[in-house]
Design a protein around this motif. Structure first.
Motif, PDB file in Angstrom:
ATOM      1  N   GLY A 152       4.124 -11.016  -3.495  1.00  0.00           N
ATOM      2  CA  GLY A 152       4.246 -11.840  -4.665  1.00  0.00           C
ATOM      3  C   GLY A 152       3.146 -12.766  -5.250  1.00  0.00           C
ATOM      4  N   LEU A 153       2.070 -12.569  -4.496  1.00  0.00           N
ATOM      5  CA  LEU A 153       0.910 -13.372  -4.832  1.00  0.00           C
ATOM      6  C   LEU A 153      -0.468 -12.478  -5.308  1.00  0.00           C
ATOM      7  CD1 LEU A 153       0.776 -15.605  -1.651  1.00  0.00           C
ATOM      8  CD2 LEU A 153       1.852 -16.196  -3.910  1.00  0.00           C
ATOM      9  N   GLY A 154      -0.065 -11.488  -5.898  1.00  0.00           N
ATOM     10  CA  GLY A 154      -0.901 -10.803  -6.849  1.00  0.00           C
ATOM     11  C   GLY A 154      -1.636  -9.739  -5.986  1.00  0.00           C
ATOM     12  N   THR A 155      -1.190  -9.518  -4.851  1.00  0.00           N
ATOM     13  CA  THR A 155      -1.728  -8.376  -3.820  1.00  0.00           C
ATOM     14  C   THR A 155      -1.139  -6.960  -4.360  1.00  0.00           C
ATOM     15  OG1 THR A 155       0.139  -8.712  -2.289  1.00  0.00           O
ATOM     16  CG2 THR A 155      -1.828  -9.741  -1.724  1.00  0.00           C
ATOM     17  N   ALA A 156      -1.872  -5.859  -4.482  1.00  0.00           N
ATOM     18  CA  ALA A 156      -1.534  -4.700  -4.995  1.00  0.00           C
ATOM     19  C   ALA A 156      -0.724  -3.882  -3.882  1.00  0.00           C
ATOM     20  CB  ALA A 156      -2.817  -3.905  -5.368  1.00  0.00           C
ATOM     21  N   PRO A 157       0.196  -3.049  -4.212  1.00  0.00           N
ATOM     22  CA  PRO A 157       0.967  -2.225  -3.322  1.00  0.00           C
ATOM     23  C   PRO A 157      -0.155  -1.228  -2.664  1.00  0.00           C
ATOM     24  CG  PRO A 157       1.242  -1.598  -5.675  1.00  0.00           C
ATOM     25  CD  PRO A 157       0.382  -2.668  -5.666  1.00  0.00           C
ATOM     26  N   ARG A 158       0.029  -1.102  -1.404  1.00  0.00           N
ATOM     27  CA  ARG A 158      -0.847  -0.405  -0.323  1.00  0.00           C
ATOM     28  C   ARG A 158      -0.355   1.152  -0.537  1.00  0.00           C
ATOM     29  NH1 ARG A 158      -1.087  -3.065   5.040  1.00  0.00           N
ATOM     30  NH2 ARG A 158       1.227  -2.774   4.902  1.00  0.00           N
ATOM     31  N   GLY A 181      14.928   7.965  20.998  1.00  0.00           N
ATOM     32  CA  GLY A 181      15.218   6.723  21.347  1.00  0.00           C
ATOM     33  C   GLY A 181      13.999   5.957  21.684  1.00  0.00           C
ATOM     34  N   THR A 182      13.283   6.490  22.567  1.00  0.00           N
ATOM     35  CA  THR A 182      12.225   5.833  23.292  1.00  0.00           C
ATOM     36  C   THR A 182      10.885   6.100  22.911  1.00  0.00           C
ATOM     37  OG1 THR A 182      13.638   5.638  25.134  1.00  0.00           O
ATOM     38  CG2 THR A 182      11.209   5.059  25.551  1.00  0.00           C
ATOM     39  N   GLY A 183      10.561   7.290  23.099  1.00  0.00           N
ATOM     40  CA  GLY A 183       9.118   8.030  22.750  1.00  0.00           C
ATOM     41  C   GLY A 183       9.087   8.325  20.981  1.00  0.00           C
ATOM     42  N   LEU A 184       9.812   9.011  20.507  1.00  0.00           N
ATOM     43  CA  LEU A 184       9.559   9.140  19.040  1.00  0.00           C
ATOM     44  C   LEU A 184       9.819   7.745  18.231  1.00  0.00           C
ATOM     45  CD1 LEU A 184       8.871  11.151  16.617  1.00  0.00           C
ATOM     46  CD2 LEU A 184      11.758  11.471  16.464  1.00  0.00           C
ATOM     47  N   ALA A 185      10.675   7.148  18.480  1.00  0.00           N
ATOM     48  CA  ALA A 185      11.098   5.719  18.063  1.00  0.00           C
ATOM     49  C   ALA A 185       9.746   4.934  17.868  1.00  0.00           C
ATOM     50  CB  ALA A 185      12.263   5.215  18.594  1.00  0.00           C
ATOM     51  N   LEU A 186       9.015   4.881  19.010  1.00  0.00           N
ATOM     52  CA  LEU A 186       7.985   4.129  19.133  1.00  0.00           C
ATOM     53  C   LEU A 186       6.820   4.662  17.866  1.00  0.00           C
ATOM     54  CD1 LEU A 186       7.685   3.316  22.822  1.00  0.00           C
ATOM     55  CD2 LEU A 186       8.076   1.664  20.906  1.00  0.00           C
ATOM     56  N   LEU A 187       6.654   5.691  17.935  1.00  0.00           N
ATOM     57  CA  LEU A 187       5.595   6.602  17.155  1.00  0.00           C
ATOM     58  C   LEU A 187       5.949   6.238  15.691  1.00  0.00           C
ATOM     59  CD1 LEU A 187       5.048   9.674  18.929  1.00  0.00           C
ATOM     60  CD2 LEU A 187       3.835   7.832  19.193  1.00  0.00           C
ATOM     61  N   ILE A 188       7.333   6.223  15.368  1.00  0.00           N
ATOM     62  CA  ILE A 188       7.663   5.930  13.978  1.00  0.00           C
ATOM     63  C   ILE A 188       7.408   4.557  13.581  1.00  0.00           C
ATOM     64  CG2 ILE A 188       9.896   5.984  12.390  1.00  0.00           C
ATOM     65  CD1 ILE A 188      10.791   8.140  13.833  1.00  0.00           C
ATOM     66  N   GLN A 189       7.635   3.541  14.616  1.00  0.00           N
ATOM     67  CA  GLN A 189       7.446   2.072  14.327  1.00  0.00           C
ATOM     68  C   GLN A 189       6.167   1.723  13.935  1.00  0.00           C
ATOM     69  OE1 GLN A 189       9.327  -0.156  13.606  1.00  0.00           O
ATOM     70  NE2 GLN A 189       8.811  -2.032  14.915  1.00  0.00           N
ATOM     71  N   TYR A 190       5.326   2.298  14.870  1.00  0.00           N
ATOM     72  CA  TYR A 190       3.831   2.219  14.577  1.00  0.00           C
ATOM     73  C   TYR A 190       3.412   2.545  13.389  1.00  0.00           C
ATOM     74  CZ  TYR A 190       3.660   1.803  19.958  1.00  0.00           C
ATOM     75  OH  TYR A 190       3.733   1.626  21.054  1.00  0.00           O
ATOM     76  N   GLY A 191       3.641   3.688  12.744  1.00  0.00           N
ATOM     77  CA  GLY A 191       3.627   4.323  11.622  1.00  0.00           C
ATOM     78  C   GLY A 191       3.907   3.169  10.374  1.00  0.00           C
ATOM     79  N   VAL A 245       4.746   0.133  10.715  1.00  0.00           N
ATOM     80  CA  VAL A 245       4.049  -1.139  10.866  1.00  0.00           C
ATOM     81  C   VAL A 245       2.477  -0.957  10.074  1.00  0.00           C
ATOM     82  CG1 VAL A 245       2.507  -2.992  12.055  1.00  0.00           C
ATOM     83  CG2 VAL A 245       5.106  -2.120  12.921  1.00  0.00           C
ATOM     84  N   THR A 246       1.843   0.023  10.335  1.00  0.00           N
ATOM     85  CA  THR A 246       0.740   0.205   9.529  1.00  0.00           C
ATOM     86  C   THR A 246       0.652   0.523   8.184  1.00  0.00           C
ATOM     87  OG1 THR A 246      -0.173   1.502  11.644  1.00  0.00           O
ATOM     88  CG2 THR A 246      -1.407   1.886   9.609  1.00  0.00           C
ATOM     89  N   GLU A 247       2.060   1.117   7.903  1.00  0.00           N
ATOM     90  CA  GLU A 247       1.977   1.540   6.107  1.00  0.00           C
ATOM     91  C   GLU A 247       2.375   0.507   5.353  1.00  0.00           C
ATOM     92  OE1 GLU A 247       4.135   5.068   3.579  1.00  0.00           O
ATOM     93  OE2 GLU A 247       3.575   5.488   5.777  1.00  0.00           O
ATOM     94  N   VAL A 248       3.398  -0.275   6.077  1.00  0.00           N
ATOM     95  CA  VAL A 248       3.986  -1.193   4.799  1.00  0.00           C
ATOM     96  C   VAL A 248       4.080  -2.344   5.630  1.00  0.00           C
ATOM     97  CG1 VAL A 248       5.952   0.559   4.224  1.00  0.00           C
ATOM     98  CG2 VAL A 248       6.602  -0.745   6.077  1.00  0.00           C
ATOM     99  N   GLY A 249       3.666  -2.831   6.500  1.00  0.00           N
ATOM    100  CA  GLY A 249       3.471  -4.045   7.087  1.00  0.00           C
ATOM    101  C   GLY A 249       4.480  -4.416   8.160  1.00  0.00           C
ATOM    102  N   PRO A 250       4.146  -5.521   9.079  1.00  0.00           N
ATOM    103  CA  PRO A 250       5.364  -5.954  10.011  1.00  0.00           C
ATOM    104  C   PRO A 250       6.652  -6.553   9.360  1.00  0.00           C
ATOM    105  CG  PRO A 250       3.473  -7.531  10.000  1.00  0.00           C
ATOM    106  CD  PRO A 250       3.008  -6.315   9.162  1.00  0.00           C
ATOM    107  N   THR A 251       6.401  -7.284   8.438  1.00  0.00           N
ATOM    108  CA  THR A 251       7.629  -7.806   7.771  1.00  0.00           C
ATOM    109  C   THR A 251       8.794  -6.961   7.348  1.00  0.00           C
ATOM    110  OG1 THR A 251       6.271  -9.764   7.026  1.00  0.00           O
ATOM    111  CG2 THR A 251       8.532  -9.591   6.214  1.00  0.00           C
ATOM    112  N   THR A 252       8.421  -5.895   6.634  1.00  0.00           N
ATOM    113  CA  THR A 252       9.436  -4.903   6.297  1.00  0.00           C
ATOM    114  C   THR A 252       9.713  -4.051   7.686  1.00  0.00           C
ATOM    115  OG1 THR A 252       8.418  -4.785   3.977  1.00  0.00           O
ATOM    116  CG2 THR A 252       9.782  -2.795   4.828  1.00  0.00           C
ATOM    117  N   ALA A 253       8.757  -3.744   8.309  1.00  0.00           N
ATOM    118  CA  ALA A 253       8.940  -2.849   9.643  1.00  0.00           C
ATOM    119  C   ALA A 253      10.056  -3.640  10.583  1.00  0.00           C
ATOM    120  CB  ALA A 253       8.013  -2.567  10.235  1.00  0.00           C
TER     121      ALA A 253
END
Length: 339
Positions: A13-19, A247-257, A259-267
């Motif tokens: 909300g501070l003028g940052t463009a969507p990624r 629940g252990t392997g694939l979930a971690l890979l999804i989580q990394y993606g 965090v990278t794409e939408v940021g940690p707050t949303t993830a």
């Protein structure tokens, strides 16, 4: 499983463009929903796994299949394995605190408590994390909002457990194990922050090494406390395979993606969906009973946990920003580990 990390991101909300483009936004929402379902159903899978195998065997199988998924991902991406005796010693401790110990405790806890209660106990981890960080991390100063969240969260725990009824009908040992498992996570990520920050290795390689070491630990312990299965129950075995690969392997890979794409707050918002899905799965699939105090207390716990994550806004060069902090269950982010 969890490890926390620090990521700096601009305040929305501070003028940052969507990624991301609208199409990619749809993709991340689908992955967010999948991650919520995977982690929410993990407690059901643990319960089903313990119907045919000892808790240590469930945990060992989970780690074996989870490590295999990350090892395959590392091979595809040609990630290098972490090096250095010091790094591996600290990773061994992290593997115990963030994987081997909490996974085993949850498996033992679900021998005597419903998967719904285990999922809600897991949601107390942010509360333990805040309480410990105030003591162990000098830069984590308390605020009135965060202290209020801590008190509100533990009030929710007492509601879930039915404290006004003297904890009637509650298995104290199983519940204590589940709460101890949730406490193990923040102890682990505080240790990681103090010992393994800025190693120079990728999130994937560090997590893969961590899960491998946890697998070795369980491979040593399991034969000492369990006997080799006389028969292999198919449904519990499939539950363990799903628990490890998804629940252990694939979930971690999804989580990394995410965090990278939408940021940690949303993830990190996935944390607040897990106990809801765990409760729904336990009731709908396993037929577990549900008292009114369980969902009410769970809502209070989640509200308190959310308040403990509120951080003060800091000014910085070029504008106003905020220090974002995110928990990755049992893994690492692309920056320094932190609580």
């Amino acid at each position: 499983m969890r490890t926390t990390t620090t990521v700096t991101a601009p305040e929305p909300g501070l003028g940052t463009a969507p990624r991301s483009t609208p199409r990619r936004a749809l993709d991340w929402r689908l992955r967010f929903g999948a991650l919520s379902l995977i982690w929410g159903f993990s407690f059901l899978l643990i319960k089903v796994g313990t119907h045919g195998y000892a808790p240590f065997q469930v945990t060992l199988g989970r780690l074996v299949f989870g490590t295999a998924v990350l090892a395959a991902a590392m091979a595809v991406k040609r990630e290098r394995i972490p090096r250095g005796v010091r790094t591996w010693v600290h990773l061994t401790v992290a593997a115990f605190l963030l994987n081997a110990l909490p996974f085993s405790l949850f498996a033992y806890a679900e021998l005597t408590i419903p998967s719904t209660l285990a999922g809600i106990c897991n949601a107390t981890s942010p509360l333990w994390g805040m309480a410990l960080s105030l003591v162990a991390l000098s830069e984590d100063r308390p605020t009135r909002v965060r202290v209020a969240g801590l008190g509100l969260g533990f009030l929710g725990v007492l509601t879930v457990l039915g404290a006004w009824q003297g904890f009637h009908g509650l298995d104290a040992r199983g519940t204590a194990m589940a709460l101890l498992a949730s406490l193990s996570y923040p102890i682990g990520w505080i240790y990681v922050r103090r010992t393994l920050a800025d190693t120079g290795f990728s999130a994937l390689s560090m997590t893969g090494a961590q899960l491998f070491l946890a697998t070795v630990q369980l491979a040593v312990v399991t034969p000492l406390f369990t006997s080799f299965p006389s028969r292999f129950a198919v449904l519990p075995l499939l539950a363990i395979v799903a628990l490890g690969t998804l629940g252990t392997g694939l979930a971690l890979l999804i989580q990394y993606g995410l965090v990278t794409e939408v940021g940690p707050t949303t993830a990190q918002m996935v944390t607040y969906f897990i106990p809801v899905i765990a409760t729904g799965a336990g009731v709908a699939v396993l037929g577990e009973s549900l008292r009114w105090s369980t969902p009410v207390g769970a809502v209070v716990v989640l509200a308190g946990a959310a308040l403990t994550q509120v951080r003060g806004v800091r000014s910085g060069s070029g504008g106003v920003g905020v220090r974002r902090r995110v928990r990755v269950r049992g893994g690492w982010s692309h920056s320094s580990p932190r609580p």
